[in-house]
Motif scaffolding. Structure first.
Motif, PDB file in Angstrom:
ATOM      1  N   ARG A   3       0.848  -1.197   0.000  1.00 50.95           N
ATOM      2  CA  ARG A   3       0.000   0.000   0.000  1.00 50.95           C
ATOM      3  C   ARG A   3       0.884   1.247   0.000  1.00 50.95           C
ATOM      4  NH1 ARG A   3      -3.196   0.008   5.074  1.00 50.95           N
ATOM      5  NH2 ARG A   3      -1.378  -1.075   5.874  1.00 50.95           N
ATOM      6  N   GLY A   4       0.265   2.369  -0.251  1.00 55.60           N
ATOM      7  CA  GLY A   4       0.970   3.646  -0.235  1.00 55.60           C
ATOM      8  C   GLY A   4       0.831   4.326   1.112  1.00 55.60           C
ATOM      9  N   GLU A   5       0.299   5.546   1.092  1.00 57.03           N
ATOM     10  CA  GLU A   5       0.204   6.375   2.295  1.00 57.03           C
ATOM     11  C   GLU A   5      -0.647   5.758   3.399  1.00 57.03           C
ATOM     12  OE1 GLU A   5      -1.010  10.305   1.198  1.00 57.03           O
ATOM     13  OE2 GLU A   5       0.698  10.553  -0.164  1.00 57.03           O
ATOM     14  N   ASP A   6      -1.636   4.947   3.057  1.00 56.76           N
ATOM     15  CA  ASP A   6      -2.508   4.393   4.099  1.00 56.76           C
ATOM     16  C   ASP A   6      -1.778   3.406   5.008  1.00 56.76           C
ATOM     17  OD1 ASP A   6      -2.579   2.916   1.680  1.00 56.76           O
ATOM     18  OD2 ASP A   6      -4.435   1.920   2.234  1.00 56.76           O
ATOM     19  N   PHE A   7      -0.579   2.986   4.646  1.00 56.16           N
ATOM     20  CA  PHE A   7       0.229   2.153   5.536  1.00 56.16           C
ATOM     21  C   PHE A   7       0.425   2.856   6.882  1.00 56.16           C
ATOM     22  CE2 PHE A   7       4.333   0.948   7.372  1.00 56.16           C
ATOM     23  CZ  PHE A   7       4.228  -0.441   7.403  1.00 56.16           C
ATOM     24  N   GLY A   8       0.556   4.176   6.853  1.00 57.88           N
ATOM     25  CA  GLY A   8       0.776   4.965   8.063  1.00 57.88           C
ATOM     26  C   GLY A   8      -0.407   5.001   9.016  1.00 57.88           C
ATOM     27  N   PHE A   9      -1.542   4.433   8.618  1.00 63.71           N
ATOM     28  CA  PHE A   9      -2.737   4.453   9.461  1.00 63.71           C
ATOM     29  C   PHE A   9      -3.085   3.080  10.028  1.00 63.71           C
ATOM     30  CE2 PHE A   9      -3.089   8.027   6.540  1.00 63.71           C
ATOM     31  CZ  PHE A   9      -3.264   9.065   7.435  1.00 63.71           C
ATOM     32  N   GLY A  10      -2.150   2.171   9.893  1.00 58.75           N
ATOM     33  CA  GLY A  10      -2.339   0.832  10.437  1.00 58.75           C
ATOM     34  C   GLY A  10      -1.633  -0.193   9.579  1.00 58.75           C
ATOM     35  N   ASN A  11      -0.974  -1.127  10.250  1.00 54.11           N
ATOM     36  CA  ASN A  11      -0.263  -2.171   9.521  1.00 54.11           C
ATOM     37  C   ASN A  11      -0.119  -3.422  10.380  1.00 54.11           C
ATOM     38  OD1 ASN A  11       1.938  -0.177  10.721  1.00 54.11           O
ATOM     39  ND2 ASN A  11       2.868  -2.204  10.638  1.00 54.11           N
ATOM     40  N   ILE A  12       0.214  -4.517   9.729  1.00 57.86           N
ATOM     41  CA  ILE A  12       0.502  -5.772  10.411  1.00 57.86           C
ATOM     42  C   ILE A  12       1.870  -5.621  11.059  1.00 57.86           C
ATOM     43  CG2 ILE A  12       0.934  -8.239  10.065  1.00 57.86           C
ATOM     44  CD1 ILE A  12      -1.041  -8.031   7.643  1.00 57.86           C
ATOM     45  N   PRO A  13       2.032  -6.012  12.319  1.00 53.12           N
ATOM     46  CA  PRO A  13       3.320  -5.858  12.991  1.00 53.12           C
ATOM     47  C   PRO A  13       4.472  -6.489  12.206  1.00 53.12           C
ATOM     48  CG  PRO A  13       1.654  -6.513  14.565  1.00 53.12           C
ATOM     49  CD  PRO A  13       1.031  -6.614  13.201  1.00 53.12           C
ATOM     50  N   GLY A  14       5.541  -5.721  12.085  1.00 52.58           N
ATOM     51  CA  GLY A  14       6.724  -6.207  11.397  1.00 52.58           C
ATOM     52  C   GLY A  14       6.654  -6.138   9.884  1.00 52.58           C
ATOM     53  N   ALA A  15       5.528  -5.653   9.339  1.00 54.05           N
ATOM     54  CA  ALA A  15       5.387  -5.583   7.883  1.00 54.05           C
ATOM     55  C   ALA A  15       6.400  -4.611   7.294  1.00 54.05           C
ATOM     56  CB  ALA A  15       3.975  -5.151   7.501  1.00 54.05           C
ATOM     57  N   VAL A  16       6.869  -4.943   6.105  1.00 53.08           N
ATOM     58  CA  VAL A  16       7.756  -4.083   5.340  1.00 53.08           C
ATOM     59  C   VAL A  16       6.892  -3.358   4.322  1.00 53.08           C
ATOM     60  CG1 VAL A  16       9.702  -4.077   3.740  1.00 53.08           C
ATOM     61  CG2 VAL A  16       9.639  -5.743   5.601  1.00 53.08           C
ATOM     62  N   ASN A  17       6.962  -2.030   4.329  1.00 50.52           N
ATOM     63  CA  ASN A  17       6.152  -1.249   3.388  1.00 50.52           C
ATOM     64  C   ASN A  17       6.980  -0.923   2.146  1.00 50.52           C
ATOM     65  OD1 ASN A  17       4.973   2.074   3.040  1.00 50.52           O
ATOM     66  ND2 ASN A  17       3.816   0.268   2.494  1.00 50.52           N
TER      67      ASN A  17
END
Length: 153
Positions: free
Chosen positions: A41-55
């Protein structure tokens, strides 16, 4: 619930949220070593993510896939997702699989050895489904902004 095939031979398979949640919660598994979640994902990554995920936003991944394939090539499970895992996540997973096959072939030829097979997966339902299931579980969602997701719906 387990991973299931897409029906296309050799294509990445889907993984259900419950299976990934068990993996994330497994104290014997280490993100980045035993598995890696690649959030395209793009900017919405900053509003929630799976722990340890690489963006790695999908456009960056698709522009320079080899830059990302080589560092992830030794991880046994690579799990891709986007918001819904309908377009960007599957496209990146398929591209990763193609580039990875070339890279692994080159590495094996150089080493004259055979690497362990890598499982390339796509999170069914993407982050939308994940946050619907786990938004209130702090061990499964980082940086969660409920207001953002409420407005998005």
């Amino acid at each position: 619930m387990s991973s299931s095939s897409t029906g296309t031979p050799g294509a990445p398979k889907y993984i259900d949220a419950e299976v990934l949640a068990s993996l994330v919660r497994d104290p014997t598994k280490t993100p980045g070593k035993d598995y890696v979640v690649v959030d395209v994902r793009g900017e919405d990554f900053g509003f929630g993510n799976i722990p340890g995920a690489v963006n790695i936003p999908s456009h960056e991944f698709l522009d320079r896939p080899r830059d990302f394939v080589e560092p992830l090539n030794s991880v046994p499970k690579v799990i891709f997702h986007c918001a819904l895992s309908q377009v960007r996540g599957p496209k990146c997973a398929n591209h990763y699989q193609q580039v990875s096959a070339v890279v692994r072939g080159q590495q094996e030829a150089a080493k004259e050895g055979e690497g362990a097979p890598q499982e390339i997966l796509i999170l069914r339902g993407g982050f939308q489904n994940w946050q619907n299931l786990y938004a209130k579980e702090s061990d499964l969602v980082e940086n969660y902004n409920a207001q953002f997701w409420k407005e998005e719906l």
